[in-house]
Structure formats: structure tokens, C-alpha cells
Motif scaffolding. Structure first.
Motif, PDB file in Angstrom:
ATOM      1  N   TYR A   1       0.959  -1.118   0.004  1.00 11.67           N
ATOM      2  CA  TYR A   1       0.039  -0.190   0.021  1.00 11.67           C
ATOM      3  C   TYR A   1       0.920   1.337  -0.081  1.00 11.67           C
ATOM      4  CZ  TYR A   1      -3.024   3.729   1.791  1.00 11.67           C
ATOM      5  OH  TYR A   1      -3.562   5.114   1.845  1.00 11.67           O
ATOM      6  N   ASP A   2       1.794   1.523   0.975  1.00 10.02           N
ATOM      7  CA  ASP A   2       2.827   2.432   0.928  1.00 10.02           C
ATOM      8  C   ASP A   2       3.473   2.889  -0.450  1.00 10.02           C
ATOM      9  OD1 ASP A   2       2.077   3.027   3.475  1.00 10.02           O
ATOM     10  OD2 ASP A   2       3.702   2.056   4.526  1.00 10.02           O
ATOM     11  N   LYS A   3       3.955   1.592  -0.886  1.00 10.91           N
ATOM     12  CA  LYS A   3       4.448   1.730  -2.326  1.00 10.91           C
ATOM     13  C   LYS A   3       3.689   2.305  -3.481  1.00 10.91           C
ATOM     14  CE  LYS A   3       7.514  -1.148  -5.691  1.00 10.91           C
ATOM     15  NZ  LYS A   3       7.769  -2.217  -5.810  1.00 10.91           N
ATOM     16  N   ALA A   4       2.255   1.578  -3.315  1.00 17.44           N
ATOM     17  CA  ALA A   4       1.556   2.085  -4.497  1.00 17.44           C
ATOM     18  C   ALA A   4       1.231   3.336  -4.305  1.00 17.44           C
ATOM     19  CB  ALA A   4       0.304   1.124  -4.424  1.00 17.44           C
ATOM     20  N   LYS A   5       0.994   3.931  -3.095  1.00 19.79           N
ATOM     21  CA  LYS A   5       0.699   5.279  -2.684  1.00 19.79           C
ATOM     22  C   LYS A   5       1.704   6.267  -3.166  1.00 19.79           C
ATOM     23  CE  LYS A   5      -0.927   8.056   1.204  1.00 19.79           C
ATOM     24  NZ  LYS A   5      -1.317   8.098   2.720  1.00 19.79           N
ATOM     25  N   GLN A   6       2.955   5.976  -3.110  1.00 17.48           N
ATOM     26  CA  GLN A   6       4.120   6.836  -3.343  1.00 17.48           C
ATOM     27  C   GLN A   6       4.264   6.839  -4.973  1.00 17.48           C
ATOM     28  OE1 GLN A   6       5.833   8.712  -1.406  1.00 17.48           O
ATOM     29  NE2 GLN A   6       4.683   8.071   0.198  1.00 17.48           N
ATOM     30  N   SER A   7       4.034   5.691  -5.479  1.00 14.85           N
ATOM     31  CA  SER A   7       3.899   5.515  -6.865  1.00 14.85           C
ATOM     32  C   SER A   7       2.783   6.351  -7.614  1.00 14.85           C
ATOM     33  CB  SER A   7       3.721   3.987  -7.422  1.00 14.85           C
ATOM     34  OG  SER A   7       4.807   3.130  -7.038  1.00 14.85           O
ATOM     35  N   PHE A   8       1.728   6.464  -7.065  1.00  7.39           N
ATOM     36  CA  PHE A   8       0.827   7.353  -7.520  1.00  7.39           C
ATOM     37  C   PHE A   8       1.061   8.758  -7.304  1.00  7.39           C
ATOM     38  CE2 PHE A   8      -3.371   9.538  -7.006  1.00  7.39           C
ATOM     39  CZ  PHE A   8      -3.740   9.260  -8.330  1.00  7.39           C
TER      40      PHE A   8
ATOM     41  N   ARG B   1       3.918  10.140  -7.330  1.00  4.53           N
ATOM     42  CA  ARG B   1       4.891  10.371  -8.517  1.00  4.53           C
ATOM     43  C   ARG B   1       4.275  10.381  -9.642  1.00  4.53           C
ATOM     44  NH1 ARG B   1       8.133   6.778  -5.225  1.00  4.53           N
ATOM     45  NH2 ARG B   1       7.705   5.163  -6.755  1.00  4.53           N
ATOM     46  N   ASN B   2       3.497   9.388  -9.996  1.00  7.10           N
ATOM     47  CA  ASN B   2       2.932   9.322 -11.417  1.00  7.10           C
ATOM     48  C   ASN B   2       1.744   9.033 -11.199  1.00  7.10           C
ATOM     49  OD1 ASN B   2       2.439   8.645 -14.070  1.00  7.10           O
ATOM     50  ND2 ASN B   2       3.817   6.889 -14.206  1.00  7.10           N
ATOM     51  N   LYS B   3       0.660   9.798 -11.775  1.00  7.69           N
ATOM     52  CA  LYS B   3      -0.742   9.558 -11.525  1.00  7.69           C
ATOM     53  C   LYS B   3      -1.417   9.144 -12.774  1.00  7.69           C
ATOM     54  CE  LYS B   3      -1.722  13.569  -8.544  1.00  7.69           C
ATOM     55  NZ  LYS B   3      -1.043  13.038  -7.509  1.00  7.69           N
ATOM     56  N   SER B   4      -0.688   8.062 -13.221  1.00  8.47           N
ATOM     57  CA  SER B   4      -1.114   6.990 -14.287  1.00  8.47           C
ATOM     58  C   SER B   4      -2.327   6.343 -13.835  1.00  8.47           C
ATOM     59  CB  SER B   4       0.158   6.231 -14.900  1.00  8.47           C
ATOM     60  OG  SER B   4       0.141   5.043 -13.909  1.00  8.47           O
ATOM     61  N   ASP B   5      -3.031   5.883 -14.975  1.00  5.43           N
ATOM     62  CA  ASP B   5      -4.330   5.190 -15.000  1.00  5.43           C
ATOM     63  C   ASP B   5      -4.001   3.778 -14.322  1.00  5.43           C
ATOM     64  OD1 ASP B   5      -5.395   7.074 -16.079  1.00  5.43           O
ATOM     65  OD2 ASP B   5      -5.747   6.071 -17.961  1.00  5.43           O
ATOM     66  N   THR B   6      -2.708   3.055 -14.255  1.00  7.33           N
ATOM     67  CA  THR B   6      -2.512   1.954 -13.943  1.00  7.33           C
ATOM     68  C   THR B   6      -2.264   2.216 -12.209  1.00  7.33           C
ATOM     69  OG1 THR B   6      -1.606   0.995 -15.678  1.00  7.33           O
ATOM     70  CG2 THR B   6      -0.713  -0.075 -13.921  1.00  7.33           C
ATOM     71  N   ASN B   7      -1.292   3.355 -11.916  1.00  3.41           N
ATOM     72  CA  ASN B   7      -0.920   3.476 -10.584  1.00  3.41           C
ATOM     73  C   ASN B   7      -2.345   3.791  -9.961  1.00  3.41           C
ATOM     74  OD1 ASN B   7       1.717   2.926 -10.701  1.00  3.41           O
ATOM     75  ND2 ASN B   7       2.221   5.167 -11.037  1.00  3.41           N
ATOM     76  N   ARG B   8      -3.143   4.567 -10.685  1.00  2.79           N
ATOM     77  CA  ARG B   8      -4.541   5.005  -9.763  1.00  2.79           C
ATOM     78  C   ARG B   8      -5.534   3.580  -9.607  1.00  2.79           C
ATOM     79  NH1 ARG B   8      -7.561   9.656  -9.576  1.00  2.79           N
ATOM     80  NH2 ARG B   8      -6.058  10.621 -11.201  1.00  2.79           N
TER      81      ARG B   8
END
Length: 181
Positions: free
Chosen positions: A72-79, A81-88
């Protein structure tokens, strides 16, 4: 000569029928052009994105709470940094997981509602977004209904207790009156 004409005439019928069918097919293709099918590369991209989402979901639902927190922490940080549809989509899937410390349906709904409509992502990801948004709205509606029914049940239990205490008080008064007589 008649036999040559008869034999010659017999092969003319199938040839004429084939020519007629070919002409019909040509006319049909001119009148109604067929829909353009996506190229194999486009199909791979669409399928790949949905396969990735489903594999991601399948992997996270089998993880321990500690592992899920790290993901979750990693996914939140990825989102962030990059608000891509996949990260969202990955962050939303994590936020709606049941029995997690970070479950937040309101935030997940907000992320889905803020998903850009003119996104260049594949139609399947947009359809996936619509599916998740619809499911979350329905889940919230049902949750509110359950809360309302729980409150009504508590109110009815209090009312029943009040009535029972009134009945007990009346019985007690009745016993006292009978003792006095």
C-alpha cells in the motif's frame, strides 16, 4: 452437337452462380464497410493491462497484513509520483480491500471519480473504472442502509425495554394492591 451444348450449358450454371455471388459480395462491401478491427498490438496492450490488474489483485489478496501495508505504501508513493491510470487503479484496489488497516472506500471513490475521462488508457481500464465506481456506490448505499436498520433496531430494543419496565411496574403495583386487600 446437342450433347456438347448440354454439357457446355451445365458448367455455365455454376460459373454464373459464382459470378453472381462474387458481385453481391463486392456490392455489400462497398455499401457497408466492415468495422475496423483493432490490430494485434492493440489487443495485446488492452489484454496486458487488464491481466496486470487481475494478477495484481490476485497477489495482494493472498498477502499478510504486514506485506499489504508495504505494498500500500509503495502504491501510494507510486501514485503520488506518477498519476497514471495503472497506478490509480492499483491504489484503488488496495483501498477497497476488506479487513485492512488502510481500507478507505471514500478515498477510493474519490480516486475513481477524479479519474480523467479523456484518458488515453485502454477502454478496458475505463470500463474497469466504471465497474469499480458502480460497485463502490452500491456498497456505500448498502452500508448506509445497514447503519439505518441497526439504529432502528437499537431504538426498538430501547422501546421494548421501556415497555417491559412499565409492565413490570404495573405488575408490582398489582401485587401490592392484592396484598393490601
Amino acid at each position: 452437337m446437342r450433347s456438347v451444348l448440354r454439357i457446355g450449358g451445365l458448367w455455365l450454371v455454376p460459373v454464373a452462380a459464382l459470378m453472381f455471388l462474387a458481385a453481391c459480395a463486392a456490392i455489400e462491401s462497398i455499401e457497408s464497410p466492415r468495422a475496423v478491427e483493432p490490430s494485434p498490438a492493440e489487443l495485446v496492450v488492452v489484454t496486458g493491462q487488464m491481466d496486470d490488474m487481475m494478477e495484481f489483485y490476485d497477489s495482494i489478496r493472498r498477502q499478510s497484513p504486514a506485506e499489504l501495508s508495504r505494498v500500500y505504501d509503495k502504491a501510494k508513493q507510486s501514485f503520488i509520483r506518477n498519476k497514471s491510470d495503472t497506478n490509480r487503479a492499483r491504489l484503488v484496489l488496495l483501498l477497497i480491500l476488506p479487513n485492512t488497516s488502510f481500507r478507505d472506500v471514500t478515498s477510493a471513490t474519490h480516486l475513481l471519480n477524479e479519474w480523467p475521462k479523456d484518458s488515453k488508457s485502454a477502454n478496458n481500464l475505463q470500463s474497469f473504472r466504471n465497474l469499480l465506481a458502480g460497485l463502490l456506490v452500491e456498497q456505500q448505499r448498502l452500508s448506509h442502509s445497514v447503519e439505518e436498520l441497526s439504529q432502528k433496531l437499537k431504538d426498538e430494543q430501547k422501546r421494548a425495554e421501556t415497555l417491559q419496565s412499565q409492565i413490570d411496574a404495573i405488575k408490582s403495583m398489582e401485587k401490592n394492591l392484592l396484598k393490601e386487600l
